[in-house]
Design a protein around this motif. Sequence first.
Motif, PDB file in Angstrom:
ATOM      1  N   ILE A  31       0.861  -1.180   0.000  1.00 11.73           N
ATOM      2  CA  ILE A  31       0.000   0.000   0.000  1.00 11.73           C
ATOM      3  C   ILE A  31       0.896   1.228   0.000  1.00 11.73           C
ATOM      4  N   TYR A  32       0.684   2.067  -0.986  1.00 13.91           N
ATOM      5  CA  TYR A  32       1.502   3.258  -1.183  1.00 13.91           C
ATOM      6  C   TYR A  32       0.585   4.470  -1.064  1.00 13.91           C
ATOM      7  N   ARG A  33       0.855   5.323  -0.081  1.00 13.04           N
ATOM      8  CA  ARG A  33       0.007   6.491   0.129  1.00 13.04           C
ATOM      9  C   ARG A  33       0.877   7.669   0.537  1.00 13.04           C
ATOM     10  N   ALA A  34       0.263   8.818   0.597  1.00  9.59           N
ATOM     11  CA  ALA A  34       0.985  10.027   0.991  1.00  9.59           C
ATOM     12  C   ALA A  34       0.164  10.789   2.017  1.00  9.59           C
ATOM     13  N   GLN A  35       0.847  11.604   2.789  1.00  5.46           N
ATOM     14  CA  GLN A  35       0.161  12.446   3.767  1.00  5.46           C
ATOM     15  C   GLN A  35      -0.068  13.822   3.160  1.00  5.46           C
ATOM     16  N   GLY A  36      -0.924  14.586   3.791  1.00  7.50           N
ATOM     17  CA  GLY A  36      -1.133  15.956   3.348  1.00  7.50           C
ATOM     18  C   GLY A  36      -2.370  16.122   2.493  1.00  7.50           C
ATOM     19  N   LYS A  37      -2.539  17.324   2.011  1.00  9.33           N
ATOM     20  CA  LYS A  37      -3.734  17.691   1.250  1.00  9.33           C
ATOM     21  C   LYS A  37      -3.791  17.004  -0.115  1.00  9.33           C
ATOM     22  N   ASN A  38      -2.650  16.841  -0.758  1.00  7.30           N
ATOM     23  CA  ASN A  38      -2.593  16.261  -2.100  1.00  7.30           C
ATOM     24  C   ASN A  38      -1.622  15.095  -2.127  1.00  7.30           C
ATOM     25  N   PHE A  39      -1.856  14.174  -3.055  1.00  7.00           N
ATOM     26  CA  PHE A  39      -0.961  13.031  -3.189  1.00  7.00           C
ATOM     27  C   PHE A  39       0.417  13.515  -3.630  1.00  7.00           C
ATOM     28  N   THR A  40       0.503  14.122  -4.814  1.00  6.43           N
ATOM     29  CA  THR A  40       1.760  14.711  -5.265  1.00  6.43           C
ATOM     30  C   THR A  40       1.541  15.642  -6.442  1.00  6.43           C
ATOM     31  N   PHE A  41       2.409  16.594  -6.542  1.00  8.68           N
ATOM     32  CA  PHE A  41       2.433  17.485  -7.695  1.00  8.68           C
ATOM     33  C   PHE A  41       3.592  17.101  -8.612  1.00  8.68           C
ATOM     34  N   GLY A  42       4.259  15.996  -8.327  1.00 11.28           N
ATOM     35  CA  GLY A  42       5.378  15.565  -9.149  1.00 11.28           C
ATOM     36  C   GLY A  42       6.705  16.050  -8.605  1.00 11.28           C
ATOM     37  N   ALA A  43       7.595  16.398  -9.515  1.00 12.81           N
ATOM     38  CA  ALA A  43       8.946  16.802  -9.120  1.00 12.81           C
ATOM     39  C   ALA A  43       8.930  18.106  -8.333  1.00 12.81           C
ATOM     40  N   ASN A  44       9.853  18.192  -7.397  1.00 17.51           N
ATOM     41  CA  ASN A  44      10.059  19.421  -6.650  1.00 17.51           C
ATOM     42  C   ASN A  44      10.765  20.398  -7.596  1.00 17.51           C
ATOM     43  N   LEU A  45      10.040  21.389  -8.086  1.00 19.82           N
ATOM     44  CA  LEU A  45      10.578  22.272  -9.120  1.00 19.82           C
ATOM     45  C   LEU A  45      11.727  23.146  -8.613  1.00 19.82           C
ATOM     46  N   LYS A  46      11.678  23.558  -7.357  1.00 18.92           N
ATOM     47  CA  LYS A  46      12.798  24.338  -6.808  1.00 18.92           C
ATOM     48  C   LYS A  46      14.062  23.483  -6.766  1.00 18.92           C
ATOM     49  N   TYR A  47      13.908  22.258  -6.326  1.00 19.53           N
ATOM     50  CA  TYR A  47      15.034  21.321  -6.271  1.00 19.53           C
ATOM     51  C   TYR A  47      15.568  21.067  -7.687  1.00 19.53           C
ATOM     52  N   THR A  48      14.653  20.815  -8.623  1.00 25.96           N
ATOM     53  CA  THR A  48      15.041  20.548 -10.006  1.00 25.96           C
ATOM     54  C   THR A  48      15.769  21.743 -10.610  1.00 25.96           C
ATOM     55  N   ASN A  49      15.274  22.941 -10.357  1.00 27.37           N
ATOM     56  CA  ASN A  49      15.924  24.146 -10.861  1.00 27.37           C
ATOM     57  C   ASN A  49      17.342  24.267 -10.299  1.00 27.37           C
ATOM     58  N   THR A  50      17.505  23.967  -9.033  1.00 24.14           N
ATOM     59  CA  THR A  50      18.833  24.018  -8.419  1.00 24.14           C
ATOM     60  C   THR A  50      19.773  23.025  -9.098  1.00 24.14           C
ATOM     61  N   LEU A  51      19.265  21.830  -9.402  1.00 29.50           N
ATOM     62  CA  LEU A  51      20.097  20.814 -10.041  1.00 29.50           C
ATOM     63  C   LEU A  51      20.619  21.264 -11.404  1.00 29.50           C
ATOM     64  N   ILE A  52      19.810  22.011 -12.149  1.00 28.77           N
ATOM     65  CA  ILE A  52      20.231  22.384 -13.504  1.00 28.77           C
ATOM     66  C   ILE A  52      20.934  23.742 -13.577  1.00 28.77           C
ATOM     67  N   THR A  53      20.896  24.503 -12.499  1.00 27.80           N
ATOM     68  CA  THR A  53      21.513  25.827 -12.547  1.00 27.80           C
ATOM     69  C   THR A  53      22.770  25.960 -11.691  1.00 27.80           C
TER      70      THR A  53
END
Length: 112
Positions: A31-53
């Motif tokens: 069983i795979y679940r998440a806490q919080g209001k939403n399951f997921t929005f996908g990739a962490n865009l701030k983190y991803t931006n840091t990785l490429i910049t």
Amino acid sequence: MRPSNPFDLTTLTDLVQAFKESRAQKDICMIYRAQGKNFTFGANLKYTNTLITEPGLESEANRFLWAWQDVTSAMTEHPGVIIVGYHGWVVGGGSNILWEVIYELLLTTPGY
């Protein structure tokens, strides 16, 4: 608790590890679940931006990209039923996991 449960390298690596451990234990269900209001929005865009910049993070950026495939492979290789408790919004990378579960369901359903 993160309201949108964004994926970063640590989260993806933890998911892969959880699926591999479940497979090794010969679990018939995961069983795979998440806490919080939403399951997921996908990739962490701030983190991803840091990785490429930011200089010097190329290796981590490469591991992050491959981690998405590792999650899909770990789910596909799991011999049991995977139940995903989606709730709220599921977009971006979260929808990839949704399609993986649907794909597995179709492959194991007679007549499809």
